[in-house]
Enzyme design. Structure first.
Site, PDB file in Angstrom:
ATOM      1  N   CYS A   2       5.890 -21.377 -22.287  1.00  0.00           N
ATOM      2  CA  CYS A   2       6.360 -22.443 -23.414  1.00  0.00           C
ATOM      3  C   CYS A   2       5.679 -22.341 -24.833  1.00  0.00           C
ATOM      4  O   CYS A   2       4.540 -22.826 -24.908  1.00  0.00           O
ATOM      5  CB  CYS A   2       6.481 -23.770 -22.677  1.00  0.00           C
ATOM      6  SG  CYS A   2       7.595 -24.674 -23.160  1.00  0.00           S
ATOM      7  N   GLU A  44      11.579 -19.055 -29.302  1.00  0.00           N
ATOM      8  CA  GLU A  44      11.656 -18.086 -28.477  1.00  0.00           C
ATOM      9  C   GLU A  44      12.440 -18.114 -27.400  1.00  0.00           C
ATOM     10  O   GLU A  44      12.930 -19.287 -27.084  1.00  0.00           O
ATOM     11  CB  GLU A  44      10.116 -18.344 -27.763  1.00  0.00           C
ATOM     12  CG  GLU A  44       8.913 -18.470 -28.607  1.00  0.00           C
ATOM     13  CD  GLU A  44       7.774 -18.752 -27.841  1.00  0.00           C
ATOM     14  OE1 GLU A  44       6.875 -18.871 -28.416  1.00  0.00           O
ATOM     15  OE2 GLU A  44       7.843 -18.929 -26.545  1.00  0.00           O
ATOM     16  N   SER A  56       9.667 -32.068 -14.565  1.00  0.00           N
ATOM     17  CA  SER A  56       8.098 -31.522 -14.757  1.00  0.00           C
ATOM     18  C   SER A  56       7.242 -32.908 -14.477  1.00  0.00           C
ATOM     19  O   SER A  56       7.130 -33.763 -15.354  1.00  0.00           O
ATOM     20  CB  SER A  56       8.090 -31.091 -16.152  1.00  0.00           C
ATOM     21  OG  SER A  56       8.766 -30.191 -16.273  1.00  0.00           O
ATOM     22  N   LEU A  57       6.957 -32.892 -13.317  1.00  0.00           N
ATOM     23  CA  LEU A  57       6.227 -34.076 -12.803  1.00  0.00           C
ATOM     24  C   LEU A  57       4.702 -33.971 -13.160  1.00  0.00           C
ATOM     25  O   LEU A  57       3.975 -34.851 -13.920  1.00  0.00           O
ATOM     26  CB  LEU A  57       6.160 -34.205 -11.245  1.00  0.00           C
ATOM     27  CG  LEU A  57       6.119 -35.599 -10.849  1.00  0.00           C
ATOM     28  CD1 LEU A  57       7.527 -36.548 -11.383  1.00  0.00           C
ATOM     29  CD2 LEU A  57       6.243 -35.554  -9.338  1.00  0.00           C
ATOM     30  N   CYS A  95       3.322 -32.542 -24.465  1.00  0.00           N
ATOM     31  CA  CYS A  95       2.521 -32.556 -23.324  1.00  0.00           C
ATOM     32  C   CYS A  95       0.939 -31.688 -23.547  1.00  0.00           C
ATOM     33  O   CYS A  95       1.019 -30.819 -24.495  1.00  0.00           O
ATOM     34  CB  CYS A  95       3.197 -31.889 -22.291  1.00  0.00           C
ATOM     35  SG  CYS A  95       4.781 -32.522 -21.830  1.00  0.00           S
ATOM     36  N   SER A 129      15.669 -28.388 -17.174  1.00  0.00           N
ATOM     37  CA  SER A 129      14.120 -28.805 -16.765  1.00  0.00           C
ATOM     38  C   SER A 129      13.891 -29.853 -17.829  1.00  0.00           C
ATOM     39  O   SER A 129      13.976 -29.719 -18.967  1.00  0.00           O
ATOM     40  CB  SER A 129      13.181 -27.720 -17.032  1.00  0.00           C
ATOM     41  OG  SER A 129      11.540 -28.343 -16.683  1.00  0.00           O
ATOM     42  N   GLY A 137      11.015 -26.987 -26.149  1.00  0.00           N
ATOM     43  CA  GLY A 137      11.752 -28.319 -26.339  1.00  0.00           C
ATOM     44  C   GLY A 137      12.326 -28.939 -25.252  1.00  0.00           C
ATOM     45  O   GLY A 137      12.143 -28.488 -24.058  1.00  0.00           O
ATOM     46  N   GLU A 138      12.615 -30.244 -25.304  1.00  0.00           N
ATOM     47  CA  GLU A 138      13.081 -31.098 -24.158  1.00  0.00           C
ATOM     48  C   GLU A 138      14.482 -31.197 -24.278  1.00  0.00           C
ATOM     49  O   GLU A 138      15.226 -31.743 -24.972  1.00  0.00           O
ATOM     50  CB  GLU A 138      12.433 -32.615 -24.462  1.00  0.00           C
ATOM     51  CG  GLU A 138      12.629 -33.607 -23.476  1.00  0.00           C
ATOM     52  CD  GLU A 138      12.853 -33.449 -21.955  1.00  0.00           C
ATOM     53  OE1 GLU A 138      12.002 -32.579 -21.381  1.00  0.00           O
ATOM     54  OE2 GLU A 138      13.879 -33.800 -21.433  1.00  0.00           O
ATOM     55  N   ASN A 185      -0.619 -21.433 -17.372  1.00  0.00           N
ATOM     56  CA  ASN A 185      -0.915 -19.920 -18.179  1.00  0.00           C
ATOM     57  C   ASN A 185      -1.607 -20.458 -19.288  1.00  0.00           C
ATOM     58  O   ASN A 185      -1.310 -21.247 -20.214  1.00  0.00           O
ATOM     59  CB  ASN A 185       0.466 -19.722 -18.627  1.00  0.00           C
ATOM     60  CG  ASN A 185       0.730 -18.293 -18.868  1.00  0.00           C
ATOM     61  OD1 ASN A 185      -0.378 -17.695 -19.176  1.00  0.00           O
ATOM     62  ND2 ASN A 185       1.809 -18.025 -19.423  1.00  0.00           N
ATOM     63  N   CYS A 197       8.580 -29.475 -30.323  1.00  0.00           N
ATOM     64  CA  CYS A 197       8.931 -30.675 -29.231  1.00  0.00           C
ATOM     65  C   CYS A 197       8.317 -31.803 -29.414  1.00  0.00           C
ATOM     66  O   CYS A 197       7.025 -31.663 -30.098  1.00  0.00           O
ATOM     67  CB  CYS A 197       8.665 -30.175 -27.703  1.00  0.00           C
ATOM     68  SG  CYS A 197       8.976 -31.164 -26.566  1.00  0.00           S
ATOM     69  N   CYS A 243      15.627 -17.695 -20.149  1.00  0.00           N
ATOM     70  CA  CYS A 243      14.852 -19.101 -20.338  1.00  0.00           C
ATOM     71  C   CYS A 243      15.071 -19.430 -21.651  1.00  0.00           C
ATOM     72  O   CYS A 243      14.606 -18.764 -22.481  1.00  0.00           O
ATOM     73  CB  CYS A 243      13.436 -18.781 -19.869  1.00  0.00           C
ATOM     74  SG  CYS A 243      12.328 -20.155 -20.508  1.00  0.00           S
ATOM     75  N   CYS A 260       0.642 -27.823 -23.201  1.00  0.00           N
ATOM     76  CA  CYS A 260       1.724 -27.045 -23.848  1.00  0.00           C
ATOM     77  C   CYS A 260       1.947 -26.603 -25.249  1.00  0.00           C
ATOM     78  O   CYS A 260       1.602 -27.469 -26.139  1.00  0.00           O
ATOM     79  CB  CYS A 260       3.234 -27.923 -23.510  1.00  0.00           C
ATOM     80  SG  CYS A 260       4.538 -26.877 -24.022  1.00  0.00           S
TER      81      CYS A 260
END
Ligand code: SAH
Length: 348
Positions: free
Chosen positions: A331, A90, A212-213, A114, A189, A157-158, A288, A110, A103, A117
């Site tokens: 995401c 995406e 991303s904490l 998380c 990010s 993805g990271e 979201n 990924c 974005c 996500c």
């Protein structure tokens, strides 16, 4: 077949020299692709016909196909791109008055998984190449009919787990001969990979780093971002300080607010302490909801309260306005939906 979007300007020049062509043709081709959005060599009207013919057989420009497009009421456009191997990612265009933010995704799936996500639900399939990352911006410019002014690496993805391709893509984006976007308008990010953050700090790239904490203690991060939490918070923060020290660019701490999980006054208090330990801004992102994951959407009061607690402790806070919800903008959500055939396919 060579892929133009994988090439630096000098590599294209060398390629043209090897074809016995004048080197200024390289600048013309780059201008067509990156500034005029023309990605078909046969339409580059100032090139001689025989060169177009030869290039068409040797140089590919766009390799992905836009297979679905979703337009949200607020102007956000989300695209699903399919690569020749059938994998899909995406990419999103978020327009504002004087800016248009792309974005971009850096991986198919990924590995970080998380808990809230959609991108990591099926694990990591593969890394994207530099060309595939840059190509997303070109598709967004073509579909959105406007120039991209900002880029955030906040798609699937990271980015720092695909370090070399991400950095090569950033270089293509800020190169005046290619996309020519100001480095200050590019944000990478990361879920927080300390070694790679230090490596990024040593590159000559004045970009913004977002971390991303989502939790300001190791225990909370273990619940929300379990794989990333293998790196202790103190290592992540030390790396963030190194980044600030070398780049003098304030770091952004991202914090997805999940109702009942990380939105208590105590969470705000520990986040404020962390925020005071480095030069940073905090970006609060209301969760979201993702279909098939438990719903932790906070109400507006909870978000406002959390921001107020932080502001009271002199933390610089920004609440991210939800955009493009109708476009499944969080995401990894569009790809998931499309796979489930719930998606209205506009282009195929
Ligand atoms: N791997 C990178 C980029 C991922 S996406 C990173 O972790 O930073 C960018 C941001 O969107 C991250 O902060 C991510 O945690 C957040 N995000 C993911 N799913 C979300 C959701 N359903 N609602 C709100 N934010 C989400």
């Amino acid at each position: 077949m060579k892929h133009l979007l994988e090439m630096r300007a000098e590599q294209l020049t060398a390629e043209l020299e090897s074809l016995d062509e004048a080197v200024y043709r390289a600048a013309q081709i780059l201008e067509w692709v990156y500034h005029k959005g023309v990605c078909d060599v046969t339409q580059m009207t100032n090139l001689p016909a025989d060169l177009c013919g030869r290039l068409a057989g040797q140089l590919s420009i766009l390799t992905g196909r836009v297979i679905a497009r979703c337009d949200a009421l607020d102007g956000v456009i989300k695209l699903l791109i399919e690569w020749p191997d059938g994998e899909r990612v995406e990419t999103v265009l978020i327009p504002d008055r004087d800016r248009a933010t792309a974005c971009v995704s850096t991986q198919v799936g990924c590995a970080m998984q998380c808990t809230f996500c959609a991108s990591g639900m099926d694990g990591l399939t593969r890394n994207l190449t530099c060309g595939e990352i840059v190509e997303q911006v070109l598709h967004l410019q073509l579909e959105g009919q406007r120039h991209v002014t900002n880029v955030v690496f906040m798609g699937m993805g990271e980015p720092l787990a695909n370090y070399d391709e991400t950095v090569a893509a950033v270089r293509a984006m800020i190169d005046p001969k290619r996309l020519g976007i100001s480095a200050r308008r590019v944000t990478v990010s990361t879920v927080g990979l300390p070694k790679q953050i230090r490596r990024l700090a040593a590159e000559d790239l004045p970009i913004t780093l977002a971390i991303s904490l989502h939790g300001a203690t190791d225990a909370l991060r273990q619940r929300l971002v379990p794989k990333a939490a293998r790196s202790p918070l103190k290592d992540i923060l030390a790396a963030a300080r190194v980044f600030y020290g070398s780049r003098k660019r304030e770091v952004t701490l991202e914090y997805v607010l999940l109702a009942g999980l990380n939105d208590t006054p105590q969470c705000a208090e520990t986040l404020a302490e962390v925020a005071h330990s480095l030069r940073c801004n905090v970006n609060l992102i209301p969760y979201n909801p993702v279909t098939s994951l438990p719903d932790h959407k906070p109400d507006a009061t909870a978000v406002a309260d959390f921001a107020a607690w932080l502001r009271h402790r002199q933390v610089n806070v920004n609440i991210r306005r939800p955009r493009g919800l109708e476009a499944d903008a969080a995401c990894g959500q569009l790809r998931k939906r499309n796979a489930q055939h719930h998606w209205r396919r506009l282009l195929l």
